[in-house]
Design a protein around this motif. Structure first.
Motif, short mmCIF file in Angstrom:
data_model
loop_
_atom_site.label_atom_id
_atom_site.label_comp_id
_atom_site.label_asym_id
_atom_site.label_seq_id
_atom_site.Cartn_x
_atom_site.Cartn_y
_atom_site.Cartn_z
N ARG A 163 1.09 33.03 -17.77
CA ARG A 163 1.25 32.29 -16.52
C ARG A 163 -0.01 32.38 -15.68
NH1 ARG A 163 6.61 34.92 -14.30
NH2 ARG A 163 6.15 33.66 -12.45
N TRP A 164 -0.60 33.58 -15.62
CA TRP A 164 -1.81 33.77 -14.84
C TRP A 164 -2.96 32.91 -15.39
CZ3 TRP A 164 -4.24 35.38 -10.65
CH2 TRP A 164 -5.60 35.61 -10.73
N LEU A 165 -3.17 32.96 -16.70
CA LEU A 165 -4.28 32.22 -17.30
C LEU A 165 -4.10 30.72 -17.14
CD1 LEU A 165 -4.89 34.34 -20.52
CD2 LEU A 165 -6.35 34.20 -18.49
N ARG A 166 -2.87 30.23 -17.22
CA ARG A 166 -2.63 28.79 -17.04
C ARG A 166 -2.91 28.37 -15.60
NH1 ARG A 166 2.93 28.25 -20.72
NH2 ARG A 166 1.85 28.35 -22.74
N ALA A 167 -2.52 29.22 -14.65
CA ALA A 167 -2.80 28.91 -13.25
C ALA A 167 -4.31 28.95 -12.98
CB ALA A 167 -2.08 29.88 -12.33
N ALA A 168 -5.01 29.91 -13.58
CA ALA A 168 -6.46 29.99 -13.42
C ALA A 168 -7.13 28.74 -13.98
CB ALA A 168 -7.00 31.24 -14.13
N GLN A 169 -6.59 28.23 -15.08
CA GLN A 169 -7.13 27.01 -15.67
C GLN A 169 -7.01 25.83 -14.72
OE1 GLN A 169 -8.70 26.70 -18.64
NE2 GLN A 169 -9.04 24.54 -18.27
N ARG A 170 -5.96 25.84 -13.87
CA ARG A 170 -5.74 24.74 -12.92
C ARG A 170 -6.55 24.89 -11.64
NH1 ARG A 170 -0.29 25.75 -14.67
NH2 ARG A 170 0.16 27.01 -12.81
N ALA A 171 -7.15 26.05 -11.42
CA ALA A 171 -7.89 26.30 -10.18
C ALA A 171 -9.20 25.51 -10.17
CB ALA A 171 -8.17 27.79 -10.04
N ASP A 172 -9.85 25.46 -8.99
CA ASP A 172 -11.16 24.82 -8.92
C ASP A 172 -12.18 25.66 -9.68
OD1 ASP A 172 -11.88 26.96 -7.26
OD2 ASP A 172 -11.68 25.81 -5.41
N ALA A 173 -13.39 25.13 -9.79
CA ALA A 173 -14.39 25.77 -10.66
C ALA A 173 -14.70 27.20 -10.21
CB ALA A 173 -15.67 24.93 -10.67
N GLY A 264 -12.72 37.43 0.50
CA GLY A 264 -12.67 36.03 0.09
C GLY A 264 -12.24 35.88 -1.36
N ALA A 265 -12.75 36.76 -2.23
CA ALA A 265 -12.34 36.73 -3.63
C ALA A 265 -10.87 37.08 -3.77
CB ALA A 265 -13.20 37.70 -4.45
N TYR A 266 -10.42 38.06 -2.98
CA TYR A 266 -9.01 38.46 -3.00
C TYR A 266 -8.12 37.27 -2.64
CZ TYR A 266 -4.76 41.00 -1.60
OH TYR A 266 -3.46 41.44 -1.48
N ASP A 267 -8.49 36.54 -1.59
CA ASP A 267 -7.68 35.39 -1.17
C ASP A 267 -7.64 34.31 -2.26
OD1 ASP A 267 -7.09 36.56 1.25
OD2 ASP A 267 -8.69 35.53 2.35
N GLN A 268 -8.76 34.11 -2.94
CA GLN A 268 -8.80 33.12 -4.01
C GLN A 268 -7.88 33.52 -5.16
OE1 GLN A 268 -11.54 30.20 -4.47
NE2 GLN A 268 -9.56 29.68 -5.33
N LEU A 269 -7.93 34.79 -5.56
CA LEU A 269 -7.07 35.27 -6.63
C LEU A 269 -5.60 35.25 -6.22
CD1 LEU A 269 -9.22 38.31 -7.82
CD2 LEU A 269 -9.03 36.06 -8.91
N LYS A 270 -5.34 35.52 -4.95
CA LYS A 270 -3.96 35.48 -4.45
C LYS A 270 -3.40 34.07 -4.54
CE LYS A 270 -1.15 36.88 -0.48
NZ LYS A 270 -1.18 37.51 0.87
N THR A 287 -2.45 42.91 -9.22
CA THR A 287 -3.49 43.18 -8.25
C THR A 287 -4.81 42.83 -8.91
OG1 THR A 287 -3.95 45.42 -9.02
CG2 THR A 287 -2.12 45.17 -7.46
N PRO A 288 -5.92 42.77 -8.16
CA PRO A 288 -7.20 42.55 -8.84
C PRO A 288 -7.44 43.54 -9.96
CG PRO A 288 -7.47 42.32 -6.48
CD PRO A 288 -6.07 42.81 -6.71
N HIS A 289 -7.02 44.79 -9.77
CA HIS A 289 -7.27 45.78 -10.80
C HIS A 289 -6.30 45.67 -11.97
CE1 HIS A 289 -10.65 47.87 -9.15
NE2 HIS A 289 -10.56 48.77 -10.08
N SER A 290 -5.12 45.09 -11.75
CA SER A 290 -4.22 44.95 -12.89
C SER A 290 -4.76 43.93 -13.89
CB SER A 290 -2.80 44.57 -12.44
OG SER A 290 -2.76 43.29 -11.85
N LEU A 291 -5.62 43.01 -13.43
CA LEU A 291 -6.29 42.11 -14.37
C LEU A 291 -7.23 42.92 -15.27
CD1 LEU A 291 -7.20 39.17 -11.96
CD2 LEU A 291 -5.31 39.27 -13.60
N ARG A 292 -7.98 43.79 -14.65
CA ARG A 292 -8.90 44.66 -15.40
C ARG A 292 -8.12 45.60 -16.32
NH1 ARG A 292 -13.76 47.50 -15.15
NH2 ARG A 292 -13.61 49.76 -14.85
N HIS A 293 -6.99 46.12 -15.81
CA HIS A 293 -6.16 46.99 -16.64
C HIS A 293 -5.54 46.22 -17.80
CE1 HIS A 293 -5.56 49.82 -12.95
NE2 HIS A 293 -6.71 49.99 -13.54
N THR A 294 -5.21 44.95 -17.57
CA THR A 294 -4.69 44.13 -18.66
C THR A 294 -5.73 43.98 -19.76
OG1 THR A 294 -3.28 42.91 -17.10
CG2 THR A 294 -3.69 41.88 -19.24
#
Length: 342
Positions: A163-173, A264-270, A287-294
């Motif tokens: 779900r995360w990766l699909r949403a990231a694909q839909r985000a702006d550049a 600003g990066a946090y808001d974009q990821l949120k 969280t931002p770190h759970s991406l890294r942990h993943t």
């Protein structure tokens, strides 16, 4: 130094001249989680000078702690000083070693019994308090840490990762490049926003990200996953049309042409998490770190050598070993496999 942690807004509190934001803890002094938009814990006037001096020391150029860790420490120190202002302690723990030990043990008891913090959170607070005590010259307190049951760092399960990766694909550049850098690159939030355009080396078939000053001042080079390489190429092409594209070396720009902040990066990821119907924050799905942990968890469970995982993520081998530990989900599945008589 603290373990890797996520960040959450904690605007400046009253009673101090410091302008540092502390986007990590998000709780009031009494232990309850702050409502979104609520004011940060105020630093008592009696400790404002001490706190401002601590912030100044932690934000000096060359400070070995990364930005996220500094914000976490400052948030926790702020809460300790707020507690100390009303606590019944003998002497001044910021001056006297005997008073120091008793006060920190009392604060540990407060965190456990009144604020009802998790054991790992209590330990993180004590680490930050010890850092303050070193700063003021009395040294760390003789206060034992809590024994924390070992489990894997929090990572996205397979469904939420998709779900995360699909949403990231839909985000702006820019959003997609940010999200992919944290997931496919395994970078910390502070490392991402510190990247300059020159830290991205892309050739016809491969590429590399250069992290020049990671946690502990470590330098490392991270090979680019094909998906990340494509996202960075797309963003760099669009970046050329943004304000500040020539004057600012930062890879990720804000709308005013300056370097994108951690906030600003946090808001974009949120925003991407919201599009994926995932809750973003310390008590949320990620969280931002759970991406890294993943990233770390997936690499270890796919059989990648721990030494290589440590090198890619900027860890020690011992820290990377945590990715091989069972998650809470793993434990639950194991329990559910037990035979029943129905």
């Amino acid at each position: 130094m603290t373990s890797d942690i996520s960040d959450q807004a904690d605007p400046q509190g009253a009673g101090t001249t410091s302008d540092i934001s502390t986007p990590v803890d998000g709780r009031a002094a009494g232990g309850a989680r702050r409502r979104p938009g609520a004011a940060a814990t105020a630093v008592p006037a009696a400790f404002a000078e001490t706190f401002d001096g601590y912030v100044a020391a932690k934000t000096r150029p060359g400070e070995p702690l990364d930005g996220d860790t500094v914000r976490a420490y400052c948030s926790r120190v702020r809460q300790f000083l707020a507690w100390l202002d009303g606590a019944d302690v003998d002497g001044n723990p910021l001056v006297d070693a005997h008073a120091r030990d008793g006060a920190v043990r009392d604060y540990r008891a407060y965190l456990l019994t009144v604020a009802k913090r998790k054991l790992s959170t209590v330990n993180a607070h004590l680490t930050a308090v010890d850092d303050l005590l070193r700063h003021v010259g009395v040294g760390p307190a003789a206060a034992k840490r809590q024994e924390v049951p070992k489990s894997a760092p929090r990572a996205l399960n397979d469904r939420n990762r998709t779900r995360w990766l699909r949403a990231a694909q839909r985000a702006d550049a820019r959003g997609k490049a940010l999200a992919y850098t944290e997931y496919y690159g395994g970078l910390r939030g502070g490392e991402v926003v510190a990247l300059d355009v020159g830290d991205v080396r892309i050739s016809a078939r491969k590429g590399v990200l250069i992290v020049r000053y990671g946690k502990g001042g470590k330098y490392r080079e991270v090979p680019l996953h094909p998906q990340l390489r494509a996202a960075l190429e797309e963003w760099i092409a669009e970046r050329a049309t943004w304000p500040g594209a020539v004057e600012t070396p930062a890879l990720f720009l804000n709308r005013r042409g300056g370097r994108l902040s951690t906030r600003g990066a946090y808001d974009q990821l949120k925003a991407i998490a919201a599009d994926a119907n995932l809750e973003f924050g310390r008590d949320g799905d990620l969280t931002p770190h759970s991406l890294r942990h993943t990233t770390g968890t997936n690499l270890v469970r796919d059989g990648v050598d721990l030494g290589l995982v440590a090198e890619l993520l900027g860890h020690s081998v011992e820290t990377a070993r945590h990715y091989s530990l069972p998650s809470e989900e793993d434990k639950q599945r194991a329990i559910e496999r037990l035979a029943v008589d129905e």
